[in-house]
Design a protein around this motif. Structure first.
Motif, PDB file in Angstrom:
ATOM      1  N   ARG A  23      59.744  20.539  34.779  1.00 37.97           N
ATOM      2  CA  ARG A  23      59.510  21.843  35.410  1.00 37.97           C
ATOM      3  C   ARG A  23      58.040  22.220  35.219  1.00 37.97           C
ATOM      4  O   ARG A  23      57.683  22.924  34.279  1.00 37.97           O
ATOM      5  CB  ARG A  23      60.445  22.876  34.804  1.00 37.97           C
ATOM      6  CG  ARG A  23      61.921  22.487  34.943  1.00 37.97           C
ATOM      7  CD  ARG A  23      62.822  23.368  34.116  1.00 37.97           C
ATOM      8  NE  ARG A  23      64.197  22.880  34.116  1.00 37.97           N
ATOM      9  CZ  ARG A  23      65.178  23.434  33.398  1.00 37.97           C
ATOM     10  NH1 ARG A  23      64.932  24.471  32.617  1.00 37.97           N
ATOM     11  NH2 ARG A  23      66.395  22.926  33.453  1.00 37.97           N
ATOM     12  N   ILE A  24      57.215  21.747  36.132  1.00 38.20           N
ATOM     13  CA  ILE A  24      55.775  21.943  36.018  1.00 38.20           C
ATOM     14  C   ILE A  24      55.380  23.225  36.740  1.00 38.20           C
ATOM     15  O   ILE A  24      55.607  23.361  37.945  1.00 38.20           O
ATOM     16  CB  ILE A  24      55.011  20.748  36.610  1.00 38.20           C
ATOM     17  CG1 ILE A  24      55.467  19.444  35.933  1.00 38.20           C
ATOM     18  CG2 ILE A  24      53.509  20.937  36.451  1.00 38.20           C
ATOM     19  CD1 ILE A  24      54.927  18.192  36.597  1.00 38.20           C
ATOM     20  N   GLU A  25      54.810  24.161  35.996  1.00 35.78           N
ATOM     21  CA  GLU A  25      54.359  25.419  36.582  1.00 35.78           C
ATOM     22  C   GLU A  25      52.849  25.536  36.388  1.00 35.78           C
ATOM     23  O   GLU A  25      52.358  25.489  35.260  1.00 35.78           O
ATOM     24  CB  GLU A  25      55.048  26.614  35.926  1.00 35.78           C
ATOM     25  CG  GLU A  25      54.675  27.925  36.584  1.00 35.78           C
ATOM     26  CD  GLU A  25      54.655  29.104  35.618  1.00 35.78           C
ATOM     27  OE1 GLU A  25      54.843  30.227  36.070  1.00 35.78           O
ATOM     28  OE2 GLU A  25      54.403  28.886  34.416  1.00 35.78           O
ATOM     29  N   THR A  26      52.134  25.682  37.467  1.00 35.67           N
ATOM     30  CA  THR A  26      50.678  25.791  37.426  1.00 35.67           C
ATOM     31  C   THR A  26      50.240  27.112  38.031  1.00 35.67           C
ATOM     32  O   THR A  26      50.702  27.487  39.112  1.00 35.67           O
ATOM     33  CB  THR A  26      50.018  24.643  38.219  1.00 35.67           C
ATOM     34  OG1 THR A  26      50.465  23.394  37.692  1.00 35.67           O
ATOM     35  CG2 THR A  26      48.506  24.726  38.122  1.00 35.67           C
ATOM     36  N   LYS A  27      49.377  27.805  37.329  1.00 40.47           N
ATOM     37  CA  LYS A  27      48.769  29.018  37.861  1.00 40.47           C
ATOM     38  C   LYS A  27      47.252  28.905  37.713  1.00 40.47           C
ATOM     39  O   LYS A  27      46.756  28.438  36.691  1.00 40.47           O
ATOM     40  CB  LYS A  27      49.277  30.265  37.137  1.00 40.47           C
ATOM     41  CG  LYS A  27      50.702  30.641  37.505  1.00 40.47           C
ATOM     42  CD  LYS A  27      51.098  31.987  36.921  1.00 40.47           C
ATOM     43  CE  LYS A  27      52.513  32.375  37.351  1.00 40.47           C
ATOM     44  NZ  LYS A  27      52.918  33.694  36.803  1.00 40.47           N
ATOM     45  N   GLY A  28      46.539  29.348  38.728  1.00 47.22           N
ATOM     46  CA  GLY A  28      45.082  29.355  38.680  1.00 47.22           C
ATOM     47  C   GLY A  28      44.428  28.141  39.299  1.00 47.22           C
ATOM     48  O   GLY A  28      43.209  27.979  39.176  1.00 47.22           O
ATOM     49  N   ALA A  29      45.205  27.283  39.969  1.00 46.49           N
ATOM     50  CA  ALA A  29      44.620  26.080  40.566  1.00 46.49           C
ATOM     51  C   ALA A  29      43.518  26.414  41.563  1.00 46.49           C
ATOM     52  O   ALA A  29      42.609  25.615  41.781  1.00 46.49           O
ATOM     53  CB  ALA A  29      45.705  25.242  41.240  1.00 46.49           C
ATOM     54  N   GLU A  30      43.576  27.613  42.133  1.00 40.41           N
ATOM     55  CA  GLU A  30      42.550  28.010  43.098  1.00 40.41           C
ATOM     56  C   GLU A  30      41.170  28.165  42.451  1.00 40.41           C
ATOM     57  O   GLU A  30      40.150  28.229  43.154  1.00 40.41           O
ATOM     58  CB  GLU A  30      42.937  29.331  43.781  1.00 40.41           C
ATOM     59  CG  GLU A  30      42.945  30.550  42.887  1.00 40.41           C
ATOM     60  CD  GLU A  30      44.229  30.727  42.073  1.00 40.41           C
ATOM     61  OE1 GLU A  30      44.333  31.755  41.377  1.00 40.41           O
ATOM     62  OE2 GLU A  30      45.118  29.844  42.151  1.00 40.41           O
ATOM     63  N   ASN A  31      41.135  28.188  41.121  1.00 42.70           N
ATOM     64  CA  ASN A  31      39.847  28.270  40.420  1.00 42.70           C
ATOM     65  C   ASN A  31      39.105  26.940  40.386  1.00 42.70           C
ATOM     66  O   ASN A  31      37.933  26.888  40.017  1.00 42.70           O
ATOM     67  CB  ASN A  31      40.054  28.779  38.988  1.00 42.70           C
ATOM     68  CG  ASN A  31      40.473  30.239  38.953  1.00 42.70           C
ATOM     69  OD1 ASN A  31      39.872  31.071  39.628  1.00 42.70           O
ATOM     70  ND2 ASN A  31      41.496  30.547  38.178  1.00 42.70           N
ATOM     71  N   ILE A  32      39.782  25.864  40.742  1.00 42.99           N
ATOM     72  CA  ILE A  32      39.127  24.553  40.831  1.00 42.99           C
ATOM     73  C   ILE A  32      38.438  24.476  42.189  1.00 42.99           C
ATOM     74  O   ILE A  32      39.082  24.684  43.219  1.00 42.99           O
ATOM     75  CB  ILE A  32      40.152  23.420  40.669  1.00 42.99           C
ATOM     76  CG1 ILE A  32      40.797  23.485  39.274  1.00 42.99           C
ATOM     77  CG2 ILE A  32      39.493  22.055  40.886  1.00 42.99           C
ATOM     78  CD1 ILE A  32      41.928  22.504  39.060  1.00 42.99           C
ATOM     79  N   PRO A  33      37.147  24.227  42.225  1.00 44.27           N
ATOM     80  CA  PRO A  33      36.427  24.243  43.506  1.00 44.27           C
ATOM     81  C   PRO A  33      36.906  23.155  44.450  1.00 44.27           C
ATOM     82  O   PRO A  33      37.228  22.040  44.033  1.00 44.27           O
ATOM     83  CB  PRO A  33      34.972  24.037  43.089  1.00 44.27           C
ATOM     84  CG  PRO A  33      35.041  23.366  41.756  1.00 44.27           C
ATOM     85  CD  PRO A  33      36.265  23.908  41.082  1.00 44.27           C
ATOM     86  N   ARG A  34      36.929  23.477  45.736  1.00 36.73           N
ATOM     87  CA  ARG A  34      37.348  22.508  46.749  1.00 36.73           C
ATOM     88  C   ARG A  34      36.279  21.453  47.013  1.00 36.73           C
ATOM     89  O   ARG A  34      36.567  20.397  47.573  1.00 36.73           O
ATOM     90  CB  ARG A  34      37.709  23.229  48.046  1.00 36.73           C
ATOM     91  CG  ARG A  34      39.068  23.910  48.004  1.00 36.73           C
ATOM     92  CD  ARG A  34      39.478  24.385  49.384  1.00 36.73           C
ATOM     93  NE  ARG A  34      40.852  24.875  49.375  1.00 36.73           N
ATOM     94  CZ  ARG A  34      41.919  24.120  49.572  1.00 36.73           C
ATOM     95  NH1 ARG A  34      41.766  22.823  49.789  1.00 36.73           N
ATOM     96  NH2 ARG A  34      43.122  24.632  49.559  1.00 36.73           N
ATOM     97  N   SER A  35      35.055  21.745  46.643  1.00 34.09           N
ATOM     98  CA  SER A  35      33.978  20.778  46.837  1.00 34.09           C
ATOM     99  C   SER A  35      32.946  20.981  45.746  1.00 34.09           C
ATOM    100  O   SER A  35      32.878  22.036  45.106  1.00 34.09           O
ATOM    101  CB  SER A  35      33.328  20.947  48.221  1.00 34.09           C
ATOM    102  OG  SER A  35      32.750  22.237  48.339  1.00 34.09           O
ATOM    103  N   GLY A  36      32.124  19.977  45.531  1.00 38.04           N
ATOM    104  CA  GLY A  36      31.055  20.074  44.548  1.00 38.04           C
ATOM    105  C   GLY A  36      31.498  19.716  43.145  1.00 38.04           C
ATOM    106  O   GLY A  36      32.694  19.646  42.835  1.00 38.04           O
TER     107      GLY A  36
END
Length: 246
Positions: A23-36
């Motif tokens: 049961r993997i729950e991840t929050k805040g993944a949007e803080n990882i940049p999409r590029s760079g």
């Protein structure tokens, strides 16, 4: 560049986790940049932490190049996979080459994964952080992305038998907002700020964890300050001194 090894390995890991009903729950993944470039920094409580840290970057369609001890690259099974996924070997006696490799990766727009505690924390609390992650971010001009994992120690950790057949184990992942690493700031101060942020995320992951120990024999994975029976940092230091003096 084609990822002939990394993506199939991810697929295999996801298939295994689904079979185990993790049961993997991840929050805040949007803080990882999409590029760079960025330096992804996590606590370290399990031999599988690099797998789960890497999974947290998938929603942003990013692959993470982890820095890992050189012996893993010499293993007959893990070695070809680590090299194929373009992870970065670290010879602790000669760290300059690994540092330069990581710096090149960051400057080319890659995400580099670092465990600044250097080794697994058997107390499941944060050890002191080495300053290499901060220095890499400063020199490459990229942000630090703090992360905390909880529950991975129940699958496979130092001093405990590997138990990858356990099913329904929750794994909680928290990713924080970027920590800037200005070139004109002292790396030690940035490292302290980074560690504080990882500590906050770790506490949030622990609070959100959906299960508690089933019985007295199942408290080994809980830190002593939370009522568990994991060794304290002081007990671990004493045990390490005893081994060195024996």
């Amino acid at each position: 560049m084609a990822e002939l090894v990394y993506r199939p390995v991810i697929g295999a890991a996801l298939t295994m986790f689904k079979a185990l009903d993790l049961r993997i729950e991840t929050k805040g993944a949007e803080n990882i940049p999409r590029s760079g470039g960025a330096v992804l920094v996590s606590n370290h409580i399990s031999y599988l932490d690099f797998v789960f840290s890497g999974l947290a970057a998938l929603p942003q369609k990013r692959l993470v190049r982890f820095m890992a001890k050189e012996s893993v690259f010499r293993h007959r099974i893990s070695g070809p996979l680590m090299r194929g996924m373009k992870h970065i070997p670290v010879d602790r006696a000669q760290g300059e080459e690994a540092y330069a490799h990581a710096l090149d990766s960051l400057r080319s727009g890659e995400i580099v994964g670092v465990f600044p505690e250097a080794t697994i924390s058997q107390s499941f609390t944060l050890k002191s952080f080495k300053s290499g992650a901060a220095r890499l971010a400063q020199e490459a001009g990229v942000p630090l992305i703090p992360m905390a994992l909880w529950g991975t120690q129940r699958l496979w950790t130092k001093g405990r038998p590997k138990d990858l057949r356990r099913s329904h184990i929750p794994v909680t992942i928290r990713v924080g907002e970027p920590v800037e690493a200005p070139a004109d700031q002292y790396a030690g101060a940035i490292t302290r700020r980074l560690r504080e942020r990882v500590q906050e995320l770790l506490e949030a992951a622990q609070r959100a964890y959906p299960v508690r120990p089933r019985d007295a024999a199942d408290t080994w994975w809980v830190p002593s300050h939370l009522g568990g029976t994991a060794p304290t940092p002081a007990e671990i230091r004493e045990a390490e001194r005893s081994v060195q003096n024996s």
